[in-house]
Scaffold this motif. Sequence first.
Motif, mmCIF file in Angstrom:
data_model
loop_
_atom_site.group_PDB
_atom_site.id
_atom_site.type_symbol
_atom_site.label_atom_id
_atom_site.label_comp_id
_atom_site.label_asym_id
_atom_site.label_seq_id
_atom_site.Cartn_x
_atom_site.Cartn_y
_atom_site.Cartn_z
ATOM 1 N N LYS A 84 0.824 -1.204 0.000
ATOM 2 C CA LYS A 84 0.000 0.000 0.000
ATOM 3 C C LYS A 84 0.863 1.261 0.000
ATOM 4 O O LYS A 84 1.975 1.279 0.520
ATOM 5 N N ARG A 148 -12.299 7.029 10.778
ATOM 6 C CA ARG A 148 -11.713 6.782 9.457
ATOM 7 C C ARG A 148 -11.928 5.317 9.094
ATOM 8 O O ARG A 148 -11.067 4.472 9.294
ATOM 9 N N LYS A 149 -13.097 5.027 8.545
ATOM 10 C CA LYS A 149 -13.440 3.635 8.249
ATOM 11 C C LYS A 149 -12.532 3.017 7.195
ATOM 12 O O LYS A 149 -12.428 1.791 7.098
ATOM 13 N N ASP A 150 -11.868 3.859 6.396
ATOM 14 C CA ASP A 150 -10.951 3.331 5.390
ATOM 15 C C ASP A 150 -9.716 2.688 6.017
ATOM 16 O O ASP A 150 -8.981 1.962 5.339
ATOM 17 N N ARG A 225 -4.417 8.694 3.276
ATOM 18 C CA ARG A 225 -5.219 7.529 2.928
ATOM 19 C C ARG A 225 -4.330 6.487 2.260
ATOM 20 O O ARG A 225 -3.439 6.822 1.476
ATOM 21 N N LYS A 227 -3.695 3.503 -0.375
ATOM 22 C CA LYS A 227 -4.274 3.108 -1.663
ATOM 23 C C LYS A 227 -3.358 2.097 -2.359
ATOM 24 O O LYS A 227 -2.223 1.905 -1.989
#
Length: 227
Positions: A84, A148-150, A225, A227
């Motif tokens: 990530k 921050r559910k991500d 974030r 990704k």
Amino acid sequence: MSSFLYASLALFVVWAIVLFLSKNTRHEQVVMSVIGLVLAPGAMAIAALDYHNVTVATIGIEDFLFSFCVFGIASVIYQFALGKHTKKLRGRRILLSHPATHWLAHIIIALGIWAVIGVALAVVLGLSSVQAAIVGGLLVGTYVIADRKDLMFDALLSGVFVAVLVFASEQLFFVRLFPEAASQYWQAGNLSGLVLAGIPLEELLWAGVVGFAIGPLYEYMRDVRLK
């Protein structure tokens, strides 16, 4: 040489491999490792009350190394294992005069809240130090992923990865090599009595909670974030 040092050295090998192979997470790994190093004396002193058969006077380099490695690995293992990368979020929080001051201060505050919750649980509910630390860490991690559910998978998988690493290192390089020392390391009378291959369940839960809370904390405080 302390028997527990072998387990700490095994974790350090993993720490070094991650640092060498994951260029993008080196800064995060080193910063969180240093924070773990600074927190080590206090954490060990608390654990000595009713969890580990150690005293402040007998805290050694292996304890500092263990905390250093666990914090560093926990903070980046999810990104390292799944490849990530981070992307900056915009317009979420007001920064202090310097971005580094902002996120570092907030990480310290979050860890302070964890400590306060742990102490409160120990005093009010009579939990042992490790039980209070586990519950406190769960609350901190849950707050992070609620906002921050991500970061949920980061927290969950970091917890699993860290628990597995701690189990493997302590079981192979501590329990198997020095079973007598391992059996005396924990204050069994204050634990649940549940063990997995010689490792108390509380030890694995504690390791998992460290990964669960520390794994997403850096990204949360830096407003990035994955990704």
